[in-house]
Motif scaffolding. Structure first.
Motif, PDB file in Angstrom:
ATOM      1  N   GLY A  85       0.802  -1.214   0.000  1.00  0.00           N
ATOM      2  CA  GLY A  85       0.000   0.000   0.000  1.00  0.00           C
ATOM      3  C   GLY A  85       0.835   1.264   0.000  1.00  0.00           C
ATOM      4  O   GLY A  85       0.359   2.330  -0.365  1.00  0.00           O
ATOM      5  N   HIS A  86       2.081   1.138   0.393  1.00  0.00           N
ATOM      6  CA  HIS A  86       2.958   2.310   0.404  1.00  0.00           C
ATOM      7  C   HIS A  86       3.262   2.782  -1.015  1.00  0.00           C
ATOM      8  O   HIS A  86       3.450   3.978  -1.240  1.00  0.00           O
ATOM      9  N   ALA A  87       3.298   1.864  -1.977  1.00  0.00           N
ATOM     10  CA  ALA A  87       3.480   2.268  -3.379  1.00  0.00           C
ATOM     11  C   ALA A  87       2.282   3.083  -3.844  1.00  0.00           C
ATOM     12  O   ALA A  87       2.428   4.066  -4.571  1.00  0.00           O
ATOM     13  N   GLY A  88       1.086   2.700  -3.422  1.00  0.00           N
ATOM     14  CA  GLY A  88      -0.106   3.476  -3.745  1.00  0.00           C
ATOM     15  C   GLY A  88      -0.087   4.844  -3.100  1.00  0.00           C
ATOM     16  O   GLY A  88      -0.537   5.829  -3.698  1.00  0.00           O
ATOM     17  N   THR A  89       0.438   4.925  -1.893  1.00  0.00           N
ATOM     18  CA  THR A  89       0.542   6.213  -1.218  1.00  0.00           C
ATOM     19  C   THR A  89       1.530   7.121  -1.944  1.00  0.00           C
ATOM     20  O   THR A  89       1.283   8.320  -2.104  1.00  0.00           O
ATOM     21  N   VAL A  90       2.630   6.571  -2.421  1.00  0.00           N
ATOM     22  CA  VAL A  90       3.593   7.358  -3.193  1.00  0.00           C
ATOM     23  C   VAL A  90       2.954   7.846  -4.488  1.00  0.00           C
ATOM     24  O   VAL A  90       3.113   9.013  -4.882  1.00  0.00           O
ATOM     25  N   LEU A  91       2.194   6.972  -5.167  1.00  0.00           N
ATOM     26  CA  LEU A  91       1.486   7.396  -6.373  1.00  0.00           C
ATOM     27  C   LEU A  91       0.491   8.502  -6.064  1.00  0.00           C
ATOM     28  O   LEU A  91       0.294   9.405  -6.878  1.00  0.00           O
ATOM     29  N   MET A  92      -0.130   8.432  -4.901  1.00  0.00           N
ATOM     30  CA  MET A  92      -1.085   9.472  -4.511  1.00  0.00           C
ATOM     31  C   MET A  92      -0.375  10.809  -4.338  1.00  0.00           C
ATOM     32  O   MET A  92      -0.883  11.839  -4.760  1.00  0.00           O
ATOM     33  N   TYR A  93       0.809  10.800  -3.731  1.00  0.00           N
ATOM     34  CA  TYR A  93       1.563  12.048  -3.578  1.00  0.00           C
ATOM     35  C   TYR A  93       1.904  12.650  -4.938  1.00  0.00           C
ATOM     36  O   TYR A  93       1.792  13.854  -5.140  1.00  0.00           O
ATOM     37  N   PHE A  94       2.321  11.813  -5.893  1.00  0.00           N
ATOM     38  CA  PHE A  94       2.632  12.321  -7.230  1.00  0.00           C
ATOM     39  C   PHE A  94       1.385  12.829  -7.930  1.00  0.00           C
ATOM     40  O   PHE A  94       1.430  13.827  -8.654  1.00  0.00           O
ATOM     41  N   SER A  95       0.252  12.165  -7.738  1.00  0.00           N
ATOM     42  CA  SER A  95      -1.001  12.611  -8.351  1.00  0.00           C
ATOM     43  C   SER A  95      -1.426  13.964  -7.796  1.00  0.00           C
ATOM     44  O   SER A  95      -1.868  14.840  -8.545  1.00  0.00           O
ATOM     45  N   VAL A  96      -1.293  14.148  -6.504  1.00  0.00           N
ATOM     46  CA  VAL A  96      -1.658  15.425  -5.888  1.00  0.00           C
ATOM     47  C   VAL A  96      -0.704  16.526  -6.345  1.00  0.00           C
ATOM     48  O   VAL A  96      -1.113  17.668  -6.572  1.00  0.00           O
ATOM     49  N   ALA A  97       0.570  16.192  -6.531  1.00  0.00           N
ATOM     50  CA  ALA A  97       1.517  17.178  -7.068  1.00  0.00           C
ATOM     51  C   ALA A  97       1.126  17.563  -8.495  1.00  0.00           C
ATOM     52  O   ALA A  97       1.254  18.732  -8.887  1.00  0.00           O
ATOM     53  N   PHE A  98       0.627  16.615  -9.278  1.00  0.00           N
ATOM     54  CA  PHE A  98       0.156  16.898 -10.638  1.00  0.00           C
ATOM     55  C   PHE A  98      -1.038  17.842 -10.602  1.00  0.00           C
ATOM     56  O   PHE A  98      -1.133  18.767 -11.408  1.00  0.00           O
ATOM     57  N   VAL A  99      -1.941  17.649  -9.647  1.00  0.00           N
ATOM     58  CA  VAL A  99      -3.077  18.567  -9.501  1.00  0.00           C
ATOM     59  C   VAL A  99      -2.577  19.961  -9.140  1.00  0.00           C
ATOM     60  O   VAL A  99      -3.044  20.962  -9.687  1.00  0.00           O
ATOM     61  N   SER A 100      -1.619  20.039  -8.244  1.00  0.00           N
ATOM     62  CA  SER A 100      -1.074  21.342  -7.850  1.00  0.00           C
ATOM     63  C   SER A 100      -0.440  22.063  -9.031  1.00  0.00           C
ATOM     64  O   SER A 100      -0.654  23.269  -9.225  1.00  0.00           O
ATOM     65  N   MET A 101       0.313  21.338  -9.857  1.00  0.00           N
ATOM     66  CA  MET A 101       0.910  21.967 -11.036  1.00  0.00           C
ATOM     67  C   MET A 101      -0.168  22.416 -12.019  1.00  0.00           C
ATOM     68  O   MET A 101      -0.045  23.479 -12.626  1.00  0.00           O
ATOM     69  N   SER A 102      -1.232  21.653 -12.158  1.00  0.00           N
ATOM     70  CA  SER A 102      -2.307  22.040 -13.075  1.00  0.00           C
ATOM     71  C   SER A 102      -3.010  23.302 -12.598  1.00  0.00           C
ATOM     72  O   SER A 102      -3.372  24.163 -13.412  1.00  0.00           O
ATOM     73  N   ILE A 103      -3.199  23.425 -11.296  1.00  0.00           N
ATOM     74  CA  ILE A 103      -3.812  24.646 -10.747  1.00  0.00           C
ATOM     75  C   ILE A 103      -2.904  25.847 -10.988  1.00  0.00           C
ATOM     76  O   ILE A 103      -3.369  26.930 -11.362  1.00  0.00           O
ATOM     77  N   ILE A 104      -1.600  25.658 -10.821  1.00  0.00           N
ATOM     78  CA  ILE A 104      -0.654  26.748 -11.086  1.00  0.00           C
ATOM     79  C   ILE A 104      -0.704  27.139 -12.556  1.00  0.00           C
ATOM     80  O   ILE A 104      -0.662  28.330 -12.897  1.00  0.00           O
ATOM     81  N   TYR A 105      -0.818  26.156 -13.458  1.00  0.00           N
ATOM     82  CA  TYR A 105      -0.947  26.474 -14.887  1.00  0.00           C
ATOM     83  C   TYR A 105      -2.194  27.306 -15.165  1.00  0.00           C
ATOM     84  O   TYR A 105      -2.161  28.237 -15.965  1.00  0.00           O
ATOM     85  N   CYS A 106      -3.310  26.958 -14.513  1.00  0.00           N
ATOM     86  CA  CYS A 106      -4.545  27.730 -14.716  1.00  0.00           C
ATOM     87  C   CYS A 106      -4.385  29.166 -14.223  1.00  0.00           C
ATOM     88  O   CYS A 106      -4.814  30.115 -14.892  1.00  0.00           O
ATOM     89  N   PHE A 107      -3.764  29.340 -13.051  1.00  0.00           N
ATOM     90  CA  PHE A 107      -3.510  30.691 -12.557  1.00  0.00           C
ATOM     91  C   PHE A 107      -2.563  31.450 -13.478  1.00  0.00           C
ATOM     92  O   PHE A 107      -2.730  32.644 -13.709  1.00  0.00           O
ATOM     93  N   HIS A 108      -1.566  30.757 -14.019  1.00  0.00           N
ATOM     94  CA  HIS A 108      -0.625  31.398 -14.931  1.00  0.00           C
ATOM     95  C   HIS A 108      -1.335  31.855 -16.201  1.00  0.00           C
ATOM     96  O   HIS A 108      -1.084  32.960 -16.698  1.00  0.00           O
ATOM     97  N   PHE A 109      -2.219  31.019 -16.732  1.00  0.00           N
ATOM     98  CA  PHE A 109      -2.960  31.419 -17.927  1.00  0.00           C
ATOM     99  C   PHE A 109      -3.843  32.626 -17.638  1.00  0.00           C
ATOM    100  O   PHE A 109      -3.944  33.543 -18.456  1.00  0.00           O
ATOM    101  N   LYS A 110      -4.459  32.643 -16.469  1.00  0.00           N
ATOM    102  CA  LYS A 110      -5.294  33.792 -16.092  1.00  0.00           C
ATOM    103  C   LYS A 110      -4.433  35.052 -15.992  1.00  0.00           C
ATOM    104  O   LYS A 110      -4.830  36.119 -16.467  1.00  0.00           O
TER     105      LYS A 110
END
Length: 127
Positions: free
Chosen positions: A94-119
């Motif tokens: 399950g720790h591998a899934g937790t690591v994948l979750m951290y990377f997925s949340v980082a991907f969401v954070s980068m996408s939000i930053i991209y949206c703010f940058h476009f704005k």
């Protein structure tokens, strides 16, 4: 105070909850992506691409949470109990899934930053 995360009711309820939330979120994300592709006016298509990226990143988090790892939160071991595809079929913990979750949340954070940058770029171009 007893550790409620080790209660059998919690361990039986959480996988059902995670799979139902994951399925409903996938359906809503698919609908949102469809509406962004099909119904966005021509003037807003550039921003719609950023929103689709954001929606895909949220979809990746839900895919990991609902199907791939489906880790049940047991205090103090994050990812200690895994009911997902990664754990049951590939033998990963399950720790591998937790690591994948951290990377997925980082991907969401980068996408939000991209949206703010476009704005920011859009407002700067108007000024």
């Amino acid at each position: 105070m007893p550790n409620l995360t080790l209660d059998p009711v919690w361990l039986a309820f959480m996988p059902v909850y995670q799979h139902s939330i994951g399925f409903s979120t996938h359906a809503i994300s698919a609908l949102a992506i469809y509406l962004m592709v099909a119904k966005t006016p021509k003037a807003g298509r550039a921003f719609a691409r950023y929103l689709i990226l954001l929606q895909l990143s949220i979809l990746s988090v839900d895919l990991n949470f609902g199907a791939l790892s489906a880790t049940t939160g047991i205090y103090p071991v994050p990812g200690g109990l895994c009911n997902g595809v990664l754990c049951t079929h590939s033998g990963l913990s399950g720790h591998a899934g937790t690591v994948l979750m951290y990377f997925s949340v980082a991907f969401v954070s980068m996408s939000i930053i991209y949206c703010f940058h476009f704005k920011y770029i859009t407002i700067r171009a108007m000024v």
